[in-house]
Design a protein around this motif. Structure first.
Motif, short mmCIF file in Angstrom:
data_model
loop_
_atom_site.label_atom_id
_atom_site.label_comp_id
_atom_site.label_asym_id
_atom_site.label_seq_id
_atom_site.Cartn_x
_atom_site.Cartn_y
_atom_site.Cartn_z
N VAL A 27 4.70 -6.88 2.40
CA VAL A 27 4.98 -5.48 2.09
C VAL A 27 4.03 -4.61 2.90
O VAL A 27 2.81 -4.79 2.84
CB VAL A 27 4.84 -5.20 0.58
CG1 VAL A 27 5.11 -3.72 0.29
CG2 VAL A 27 5.77 -6.10 -0.22
N THR A 29 2.89 -0.63 3.93
CA THR A 29 2.96 0.80 3.63
C THR A 29 2.96 1.55 4.96
O THR A 29 2.00 1.49 5.72
CB THR A 29 1.78 1.26 2.77
OG1 THR A 29 1.77 0.53 1.55
CG2 THR A 29 1.89 2.74 2.46
N ASP A 34 6.78 2.22 1.05
CA ASP A 34 6.77 0.77 1.16
C ASP A 34 7.93 0.27 2.02
O ASP A 34 9.06 0.77 1.93
CB ASP A 34 6.88 0.13 -0.23
CG ASP A 34 5.57 0.18 -1.00
OD1 ASP A 34 4.51 0.34 -0.37
OD2 ASP A 34 5.61 0.05 -2.24
N VAL A 88 -0.37 -10.49 -3.89
CA VAL A 88 -0.22 -9.75 -5.14
C VAL A 88 0.62 -10.51 -6.17
O VAL A 88 0.74 -10.06 -7.31
CB VAL A 88 0.39 -8.35 -4.89
CG1 VAL A 88 -0.57 -7.52 -4.06
CG2 VAL A 88 1.75 -8.45 -4.22
N VAL A 106 4.20 -12.92 -2.40
CA VAL A 106 4.30 -11.52 -2.02
C VAL A 106 2.90 -11.04 -1.64
O VAL A 106 1.93 -11.31 -2.36
CB VAL A 106 4.86 -10.67 -3.18
CG1 VAL A 106 4.97 -9.21 -2.75
CG2 VAL A 106 6.22 -11.21 -3.63
N ARG A 108 0.61 -7.68 0.35
CA ARG A 108 0.49 -6.43 1.09
C ARG A 108 -0.23 -6.75 2.40
O ARG A 108 -1.24 -7.46 2.40
CB ARG A 108 -0.27 -5.38 0.29
CG ARG A 108 0.57 -4.81 -0.85
CD ARG A 108 0.07 -3.45 -1.32
NE ARG A 108 1.04 -2.83 -2.22
CZ ARG A 108 2.03 -2.05 -1.84
NH1 ARG A 108 2.20 -1.79 -0.54
NH2 ARG A 108 2.86 -1.53 -2.72
N LEU A 174 12.44 -9.53 -6.06
CA LEU A 174 11.33 -8.65 -5.67
C LEU A 174 11.64 -7.20 -6.01
O LEU A 174 10.79 -6.49 -6.58
CB LEU A 174 11.08 -8.80 -4.17
CG LEU A 174 9.99 -7.90 -3.57
CD1 LEU A 174 8.63 -8.19 -4.20
CD2 LEU A 174 9.93 -8.07 -2.05
N GLU A 176 13.84 -6.03 -8.22
CA GLU A 176 13.95 -5.82 -9.67
C GLU A 176 12.58 -5.77 -10.33
O GLU A 176 12.39 -5.06 -11.32
CB GLU A 176 14.80 -6.92 -10.30
CG GLU A 176 16.28 -6.79 -9.99
CD GLU A 176 17.15 -7.66 -10.88
OE1 GLU A 176 18.14 -7.14 -11.41
OE2 GLU A 176 16.83 -8.86 -11.03
N LEU A 177 11.61 -6.51 -9.80
CA LEU A 177 10.28 -6.53 -10.38
C LEU A 177 9.42 -5.33 -9.98
O LEU A 177 8.50 -4.95 -10.71
CB LEU A 177 9.55 -7.82 -9.98
CG LEU A 177 10.05 -9.12 -10.62
CD1 LEU A 177 9.36 -10.31 -9.97
CD2 LEU A 177 9.81 -9.11 -12.12
N THR A 178 9.69 -4.75 -8.82
CA THR A 178 8.77 -3.75 -8.27
C THR A 178 9.36 -2.36 -8.12
O THR A 178 8.64 -1.43 -7.75
CB THR A 178 8.23 -4.22 -6.91
OG1 THR A 178 9.34 -4.38 -6.00
CG2 THR A 178 7.48 -5.54 -7.03
N THR A 179 10.66 -2.20 -8.37
CA THR A 179 11.30 -0.89 -8.24
C THR A 179 12.20 -0.66 -9.44
O THR A 179 12.34 -1.53 -10.31
CB THR A 179 12.14 -0.78 -6.95
OG1 THR A 179 13.35 -1.54 -7.10
CG2 THR A 179 11.37 -1.29 -5.73
#
Length: 199
Positions: A27, A29, A34, A88, A106, A108, A174, A176-179
């Motif tokens: 991921v 930034t 993101d 993360v 996953v 960053r 990913l 569904e868990l983060t957005t």
């Protein structure tokens, strides 16, 4: 069962014919938003040629664990240095039709240019999460699979690329868990088992 018929509940066990593998979902930034880094696999590869994927591959004897596999492969494929990856979490293990049991991590990672290893990767694509969660860029289909029966395939069309297959299954979890994105309850359409798939 996930969309391609693979198990993703963490209960998979190697059967003797499967090989352990790991991928890194990086991921980035960029411009305050993101993005997710994907690779487009080289056309000459025997497994999934030309498809979009996360950096990764099979576990080697020198890998201390599957995270080491993911980091080594990301280094080989796009030049990511292990110290650049802030892990993360991880997603559910997934079994692929090519007999790999894949563990997705996953991380960053730094926003910089990542160069593809020409032997394995045709292109590096950094796609905005905003585009991946846009309903206009997503579709799914139901079809019969010769080994798994009825399955649901996911397709994310962003920036001229299509993410599908096992990588799209990982991406669904990913997102569904983060957005706030939620998987639509039903596929958009049903197709024949031999209907064309992206390259």
């Amino acid at each position: 069962m996930p969309a391609d018929g693979s198990r993703a509940d963490g209960s998979d066990r190697l059967t003797g014919e499967e090989r352990e593998a790991a991928v890194l979902a990086p991921v980035v930034t960029r411009d305050g938003a993101d993005h997710v880094l994907f690779t487009k696999r080289a056309d000459h590869l025997s497994d999934h040629p030309g498809q979009m994927s996360f950096p990764g591959g099979g576990r080697e004897p020198e890998d201390t664990d599957l995270l080491a596999t993911a980091l080594r492969e990301a280094g080989e494929e796009v030049g990511l240095r292990a110290e650049e990856a802030q892990i993360v979490g991880r997603l559910d293990d997934i079994r692929t039709i090519t007999d790999y049991l894949v563990r997705p991590f996953v991380a960053r990672v730094a926003d910089r240019e990542y160069l593809p290893n020409d032997e394995e990767v045709a292109e590096v694509a950094v796609l905005p999460v905003a585009g991946l969660v846009d309903a206009d860029n997503y579709e799914s289909e139901r079809r019969d699979h010769p080994h798994y029966g009825e399955i649901r395939l996911h397709f994310f069309h962003v920036g001229g690329f299509t993410v599908w297959g096992a990588t799209a299954n990982m991406l669904v979890q990913l997102l569904e868990l983060t957005t706030d994105w939620e998987l639509p309850p039903e596929p958009d359409h049903t197709v024949d088992a031999d209907a064309d798939l992206p390259g």
